[in-house]
Design a protein around this motif. Structure first.
Motif, PDB file in Angstrom:
ATOM      1  N   GLN A 187     -16.187  22.351-108.342  1.00  0.00           N
ATOM      2  CA  GLN A 187     -16.773  23.323-109.280  1.00  0.00           C
ATOM      3  C   GLN A 187     -17.444  24.480-108.533  1.00  0.00           C
ATOM      4  OE1 GLN A 187     -19.231  20.830-111.761  1.00  0.00           O
ATOM      5  NE2 GLN A 187     -17.446  19.733-112.545  1.00  0.00           N
ATOM      6  N   ALA A 188     -18.125  24.157-107.436  1.00  0.00           N
ATOM      7  CA  ALA A 188     -18.789  25.200-106.652  1.00  0.00           C
ATOM      8  C   ALA A 188     -17.757  26.125-105.999  1.00  0.00           C
ATOM      9  CB  ALA A 188     -19.691  24.565-105.595  1.00  0.00           C
ATOM     10  N   VAL A 189     -16.667  25.553-105.481  1.00  0.00           N
ATOM     11  CA  VAL A 189     -15.622  26.359-104.832  1.00  0.00           C
ATOM     12  C   VAL A 189     -14.980  27.304-105.842  1.00  0.00           C
ATOM     13  CG1 VAL A 189     -13.339  26.272-103.729  1.00  0.00           C
ATOM     14  CG2 VAL A 189     -15.143  24.714-102.964  1.00  0.00           C
ATOM     15  N   VAL A 190     -14.685  26.792-107.032  1.00  0.00           N
ATOM     16  CA  VAL A 190     -14.073  27.607-108.091  1.00  0.00           C
ATOM     17  C   VAL A 190     -14.954  28.825-108.414  1.00  0.00           C
ATOM     18  CG1 VAL A 190     -13.503  27.625-110.568  1.00  0.00           C
ATOM     19  CG2 VAL A 190     -12.678  25.774-109.101  1.00  0.00           C
ATOM     20  N   LYS A 191     -16.286  28.607-108.412  1.00  0.00           N
ATOM     21  CA  LYS A 191     -17.223  29.707-108.704  1.00  0.00           C
ATOM     22  C   LYS A 191     -17.440  30.609-107.483  1.00  0.00           C
ATOM     23  CE  LYS A 191     -19.855  26.878-111.948  1.00  0.00           C
ATOM     24  NZ  LYS A 191     -20.915  25.863-111.927  1.00  0.00           N
ATOM     25  N   GLY A 192     -16.867  30.218-106.336  1.00  0.00           N
ATOM     26  CA  GLY A 192     -17.083  30.995-105.117  1.00  0.00           C
ATOM     27  C   GLY A 192     -18.483  30.810-104.551  1.00  0.00           C
ATOM     28  N   ALA A 193     -19.164  29.759-104.969  1.00  0.00           N
ATOM     29  CA  ALA A 193     -20.526  29.455-104.493  1.00  0.00           C
ATOM     30  C   ALA A 193     -20.412  28.616-103.220  1.00  0.00           C
ATOM     31  CB  ALA A 193     -21.300  28.712-105.578  1.00  0.00           C
ATOM     32  N   TRP A 194     -20.110  29.277-102.111  1.00  0.00           N
ATOM     33  CA  TRP A 194     -19.797  28.582-100.856  1.00  0.00           C
ATOM     34  C   TRP A 194     -20.963  27.772-100.319  1.00  0.00           C
ATOM     35  CZ3 TRP A 194     -14.983  27.777 -99.828  1.00  0.00           C
ATOM     36  CH2 TRP A 194     -14.024  28.663-100.321  1.00  0.00           C
ATOM     37  N   GLU A 195     -22.147  28.334-100.421  1.00  0.00           N
ATOM     38  CA  GLU A 195     -23.321  27.607 -99.888  1.00  0.00           C
ATOM     39  C   GLU A 195     -23.518  26.295-100.660  1.00  0.00           C
ATOM     40  OE1 GLU A 195     -25.538  26.612 -97.169  1.00  0.00           O
ATOM     41  OE2 GLU A 195     -24.569  28.564 -96.995  1.00  0.00           O
ATOM     42  N   LEU A 196     -23.445  26.378-101.976  1.00  0.00           N
ATOM     43  CA  LEU A 196     -23.567  25.191-102.819  1.00  0.00           C
ATOM     44  C   LEU A 196     -22.424  24.216-102.516  1.00  0.00           C
ATOM     45  CD1 LEU A 196     -24.923  23.610-105.123  1.00  0.00           C
ATOM     46  CD2 LEU A 196     -23.490  24.924-106.730  1.00  0.00           C
ATOM     47  N   SER A 230     -15.401  29.276 -95.192  1.00  0.00           N
ATOM     48  CA  SER A 230     -15.141  29.828 -96.533  1.00  0.00           C
ATOM     49  C   SER A 230     -13.652  30.133 -96.737  1.00  0.00           C
ATOM     50  CB  SER A 230     -15.978  31.092 -96.775  1.00  0.00           C
ATOM     51  OG  SER A 230     -17.344  30.820 -96.583  1.00  0.00           O
ATOM     52  N   ALA A 231     -12.802  29.269 -96.183  1.00  0.00           N
ATOM     53  CA  ALA A 231     -11.349  29.435 -96.289  1.00  0.00           C
ATOM     54  C   ALA A 231     -10.844  28.661 -97.504  1.00  0.00           C
ATOM     55  CB  ALA A 231     -10.676  28.960 -95.007  1.00  0.00           C
ATOM     56  N   ALA A 232     -10.777  29.361 -98.631  1.00  0.00           N
ATOM     57  CA  ALA A 232     -10.473  28.708 -99.910  1.00  0.00           C
ATOM     58  C   ALA A 232      -9.135  27.969 -99.910  1.00  0.00           C
ATOM     59  CB  ALA A 232     -10.513  29.735-101.041  1.00  0.00           C
ATOM     60  N   GLU A 233      -8.086  28.612 -99.387  1.00  0.00           N
ATOM     61  CA  GLU A 233      -6.764  27.982 -99.416  1.00  0.00           C
ATOM     62  C   GLU A 233      -6.712  26.742 -98.536  1.00  0.00           C
ATOM     63  OE1 GLU A 233      -3.121  30.286 -99.051  1.00  0.00           O
ATOM     64  OE2 GLU A 233      -4.118  31.911-100.155  1.00  0.00           O
ATOM     65  N   ASP A 234      -7.258  26.845 -97.334  1.00  0.00           N
ATOM     66  CA  ASP A 234      -7.299  25.694 -96.417  1.00  0.00           C
ATOM     67  C   ASP A 234      -8.081  24.555 -97.049  1.00  0.00           C
ATOM     68  OD1 ASP A 234      -5.840  26.905 -94.494  1.00  0.00           O
ATOM     69  OD2 ASP A 234      -7.485  27.186 -93.066  1.00  0.00           O
ATOM     70  N   TYR A 235      -9.215  24.918 -97.644  1.00  0.00           N
ATOM     71  CA  TYR A 235     -10.032  23.881 -98.274  1.00  0.00           C
ATOM     72  C   TYR A 235      -9.238  23.210 -99.393  1.00  0.00           C
ATOM     73  CZ  TYR A 235     -13.176  21.210-101.027  1.00  0.00           C
ATOM     74  OH  TYR A 235     -13.708  20.158-101.713  1.00  0.00           O
ATOM     75  N   ALA A 236      -8.624  24.015-100.253  1.00  0.00           N
ATOM     76  CA  ALA A 236      -7.889  23.482-101.404  1.00  0.00           C
ATOM     77  C   ALA A 236      -6.778  22.534-100.958  1.00  0.00           C
ATOM     78  CB  ALA A 236      -7.323  24.625-102.248  1.00  0.00           C
ATOM     79  N   GLY A 237      -6.049  22.897 -99.935  1.00  0.00           N
ATOM     80  CA  GLY A 237      -4.961  22.053 -99.423  1.00  0.00           C
ATOM     81  C   GLY A 237      -5.470  20.721 -98.912  1.00  0.00           C
ATOM     82  N   ASN A 238      -6.514  20.776 -98.089  1.00  0.00           N
ATOM     83  CA  ASN A 238      -7.084  19.539 -97.539  1.00  0.00           C
ATOM     84  C   ASN A 238      -7.730  18.686 -98.625  1.00  0.00           C
ATOM     85  OD1 ASN A 238      -6.690  19.508 -94.570  1.00  0.00           O
ATOM     86  ND2 ASN A 238      -7.729  21.475 -94.706  1.00  0.00           N
ATOM     87  N   ALA A 239      -8.439  19.339 -99.534  1.00  0.00           N
ATOM     88  CA  ALA A 239      -9.123  18.605-100.604  1.00  0.00           C
ATOM     89  C   ALA A 239      -8.114  17.933-101.524  1.00  0.00           C
ATOM     90  CB  ALA A 239     -10.034  19.547-101.389  1.00  0.00           C
TER      91      ALA A 239
END
Length: 154
Positions: free
Chosen positions: A25-34, A96-105
């Motif tokens: 949910q935090a990643v979707v909102k772009g709230a990287w710190e959270l 803060s690499a959204a695509e890399d995170y999404a793939g690994n997650a």
């Protein structure tokens, strides 16, 4: 038959899933710190769950059944793969690499789901069956190990 080990450990699986949802949910909102804070909670919960299995549950199961090369070995190998994915996902979050995170997650989530099904449908019921006589000492030990994370997280 009682399903105390299965229920107890499956509840912890659900808790880990909830932590991962919070990261998502935090990643979707772009709230990287959270997202990084939530991921640390998720990572610690998962690693703590693995520790409870690897240091308490699996050795007792192996000792009581003589099965050292059975389901526990498979679960340990999967834990290793998931630890690597946790590391990769955390690195992606740090950058803060959204695509890399999404793939690994996504890979991690699929692996966790398959892993949890095997534990909940095969290994934990075997534990409930074979470790029934040890429940009085085993459950408090598992509870204590899993509570370590709760204390660390607060």
């Amino acid at each position: 038959m009682m399903h105390e080990i299965r229920d107890f450990m499956a509840n912890d699986h659900r808790a880990c899933d909830d932590f991962l949802s919070a990261v998502e949910q935090a990643v979707v909102k772009g709230a990287w710190e959270l997202a990084r804070v939530e991921f640390a909670r998720f990572r610690d919960a998962v690693l703590n769950h693995f520790a409870a299995e690897e240091s308490i549950l699996f050795p007792l199961f192996e000792q009581c059944t003589g099965m050292y090369l059975g389901p526990t070995q498979v679960m340990r190998a999967e834990h290793l793969q998931m630890r690597q994915l946790l590391g990769a996902a955390e690195t992606a979050l740090t950058e803060s690499a959204a695509e890399d995170y999404a793939g690994n997650a996504e890979t991690l989530l699929i692996m966790m789901q398959q892993h949890n099904i095997k534990e909940e449908n095969v290994l934990y019921p075997m534990c409930d069956q074979r470790l029934a006589a040890q429940l009085d000492t085993l459950l408090p030990e598992l509870r204590k190990q899993l509570a370590e994370h709760e204390r660390a997280a607060t």
